[in-house]
Each structure stands twice: as C-alpha cells, then as structure tokens.
Design a protein around this motif. Structure first.
Motif: not given
Ligand SMILES: Nc1ncnc2c1ncn2[C@@H]1O[C@H](COP(=O)(O)OP(=O)(O)OP(=O)(O)O)[C@@H](O)[C@H]1O
Ligand SMILES: [Mg+2]
Length: 361
Positions: A268-277, A238-243
């Motif tokens: 819906v998150a980008g493949e291999g990416k952090y989960v963003e807000p 998870f991206a910091d902002e998401t947490i």
C-alpha cells in the motif's frame, strides 16, 4: 554487522551493508558459508547459531522452544541444512493438527486392514524420515499415549506399523518444537517428563522479538526488500516514525506478524516513497500500545471545558479519550495512562455510558 546494544532506536537503525546481499545474512558474520533466509544481529540468536554449528552434525535430539512466529521451524530447517543429513529427507509432522489415532498412523504407518478405512498399507513419517530428520512440530500438543509410543521409538529406534507385526528399524534424528512451556505441561500432567529429557538433549530457546529489539529494524528491512522485489514495488525505506512504532510494538505474533505487516505495507505504500505509519495496519489496540498516533488528527486536541472544576475536566478528558479509541475502555485507559480498572471506576463515578458497551462489558 555491528553488535551495538542500545535502546535508542537511532542506533538500531540499519547501516547500509548490514544485510549483505539479502539472500540471507548467515554469511561471514556468523561464520557460516551458507545463504539461509535468517536475519539477526542479536547476541542471543548468535549464541543459538554457535550452538547449532556445534551440534548439527551429531545425532542428538533437539528441542526448540519459543513463542509463536519466533522462527522455530526456520531454525529446525537450518539444523538439517548444515547437518550431515542435509541430502536426506526432512520430514515434518504437525502433532497438533491430527487427532490421536490419525497421528499414530501418520507417524508409524499402518498395514492394510489395520482399522476400518485402512484400505492400503501406508508408510509412516518415521519410515519416510529414515536416515534423515523428523521434525515433530507442536510436540506440546501431543496426546500422552502417543508420547509413550514416541518415547519407545526413540529408545529402541524401532517400531511396528499399526496393525503390523514386523518390527521396522529406523535411523532418524529428531527435532521437536513447541510454543508451550513444557515444564508447565509436565506439572499439569500433560507431558511426560521422560520424553522431555529424551528430546531435550540440546535445548534451543528462541527469545521473542520484543526481547531482541535490535532485530526489529533489521528483519523489517529484510522483508521490505524481499517484498519490494516480489511485488515489484519500489519503496525507499521506512520512515522514522514507522520504525519507532515497530520498536515499541509488543509483537505477540513475533516475526510472522512483522513479515505480514511489512508485506501489506509495501503493497500500500506510495511508489518510490518511504513506508509511513499510515501504511501499517496493526489492530487499533496494538497501534496505540506501540505509541501510534490517531491518524485522523495529527495531534490529539485536548478537550475544551468552560470550567476549571477538576472533576468536570476529568470527565471531559475521559470522554475524549473514549471517543478517540472508539469507546474501547482498554485502549482509552492506555491513552489516559491509567489502569483499565481505574478507568472503569471513573466511568462509573462520572456516569459515562455508551450504547456499544453492552457488548464490551
Ligand atoms: N530471524 C529471522 N529472519 C528472517 N525471517 C524469519 C526469522 N525468524 C523467523 N522468520 C520467518 O518468520 C516466519 C515464522 O517463522 P517460523 O514458521 O519458523 O515460526 P515458528 O516459531 O515455527 O512459529 P509457530 O510456533 O507459529 O509454528 C517464517 O516466514 C520465517 O521464515
Ligand atoms: Mg512452526
């Protein structure tokens, strides 16, 4: 698992091995030898687990209370799982789902011809659960007359099928659950106090997620990994902002809500990416309440006025906040950091109107 208690979300961030092998964390940390899909690092849940270990093997009735989605059913299953009745039936009845007469036939069964439509004899859940556990879910919604009958069965461990005249004896352990405040229901005359005491031999009160914030990143991570695997979608974390958004959210639907949000986010998150807000879908209100930013802009632009007339600036600021929140006054009030009442007063004062409001007011 460390038991750091700190409100700063940095400290709440997961350590790499907090989740063990992800088949469930009820491992050595809690003194359990089992894998069970319950994750927590909160002292309150640890206390509940300690209590469960003590009482699981007895036949004592257990009442589990907690808001919707806090894990009442999961905990009930765990009690059965570690009890001496583990290999016996675990039968679940949702007391809210059926009207009174059907619930009674569901619980106690009926004889053929007991009522119109009773073409065959039917075995009830009490009989099905014999030697095992009966999970009475949503007990707070049970009708008073059914409560009286349940109480009798609990006292005598025997009952009649509807329309039957033969007593049937059972050995059943009861676990009941409700998201209602039973004391309030007792006060309102909707719940029998004697049944309450009968069920409440052991009481488990599961705190809502917002009161055990340390569990939020842990459980979110648990579900991220679970759904990444199931959906074959590789996400980094998870991206910091998401947490931050998760930590600040009130989670009215508790863990079920978190689970659903994470499942969709992984999808819906980008493949291999952090989960963003951006991957998180909360209702607009909840998103702002959790401190989420308007995603159409990186920051809010403050309104530009060609005046320093305080009243004019105030009006422009209010209009701006309303635009951002799609003219939902409650959300705009949050953004402006004033109460909805105060905003409503100011809206009238400045004579601000919007066509949508006919249905909002
Ligand atoms: N500590 C936890 N760790 C992992 N998953 C959890 C935890 N607590 C609950 N869950 C999951 O959250 C979901 C909701 O839990 P559960 O159905 O037990 O809630 P409930 O309290 O019975 O809710 P309701 O009052 O709405 O019936 C389930 O998918 C459950 O597996
Ligand atoms: Mg439930």
């Amino acid at each position: 698992m460390k038991e750091e208690k700190n409100d700063s979300f940095d400290v709440l961030r997961l350590k790499a091995d907090d989740l063990g092998d992800m088949t469930g964390t009820l491992g050595k940390n809690f003194g359990f030898d089992y894998h069970y899909p319950l994750v927590s690092r909160s002292p309150e849940i640890k206390e509940i687990l300690t209590l469960i270990k003590k009482v699981a093997k007895s036949n004592a009735s257990i009442l589990i209370q907690g808001e919707t989605g806090t894990g009442k059913e999961l905990i009930a299953g765990l009690i059965q799982f570690i009890s001496s009745r583990a290999d016996k039936p675990f039968v679940k009845v949702n007391c809210a789902a059926l009207p009174e007469n059907l619930l009674e036939s569901e619980l106690f069964g009926h004889e053929k011809g007991a009522f119109t439509g009773a073409y065959q004899t039917r075995i009830g859940k009490f009989e099905l659960a014999n030697n095992g556990t009966l999970f009475l879910d949503e007990i707070g919604d049970m009708h008073l007359s059914t409560q009286a009958k349940i109480l009798r069965v609990l006292q005598d461990q025997e009952f009649y099928r509807l329309g039957g005249n033969r007593t049937i004896s059972v050995d059943v352990r009861i676990i009941a659950a409700t998201n209602k405040d039973l004391w309030r229901e007792i006060e309102l005359g909707n719940f029998r106090v004697d049944l309450f005491y009968r069920l409440n031999v052991v009481n488990i009160n599961i705190p809502p997620l917002r009161k055990r914030k340390e569990d939020i990143p842990l459980i979110a991570e648990f579900f991220r990994r679970k759904f990444s695997k199931e959906l074959r979608k590789n996400t980094k974390g998870f991206a910091d902002e998401t947490i931050k958004l998760f930590i600040n959210h009130r989670w009215p639907g508790n863990i079920r809500e978190l689970k659903n949000i994470v499942e969709r986010a992984v999808l819906v998150a980008g493949e291999g990416k952090y989960v963003e807000p951006d991957d998180i879908v909360m209702s607009g209100k909840d998103y702002f309440a959790a401190g989420g930013k308007d995603r159409r802009k990186t920051e809010f632009e403050t309104p530009v006025t060609n005046t320093l007339d305080l009243m004019e600036v105030e009006k422009a600021t209010i209009v701006k906040a309303l635009e951002i929140t799609k003219w939902v006054q409650k959300d705009a009030a949050k953004l402006l950091n004033i109460s909805p009442r105060a905003l409503n007063y100011k809206i009238k004062y400045h004579q601000i109107t919007h066509p949508n409001w006919k249905k909002n007011i």
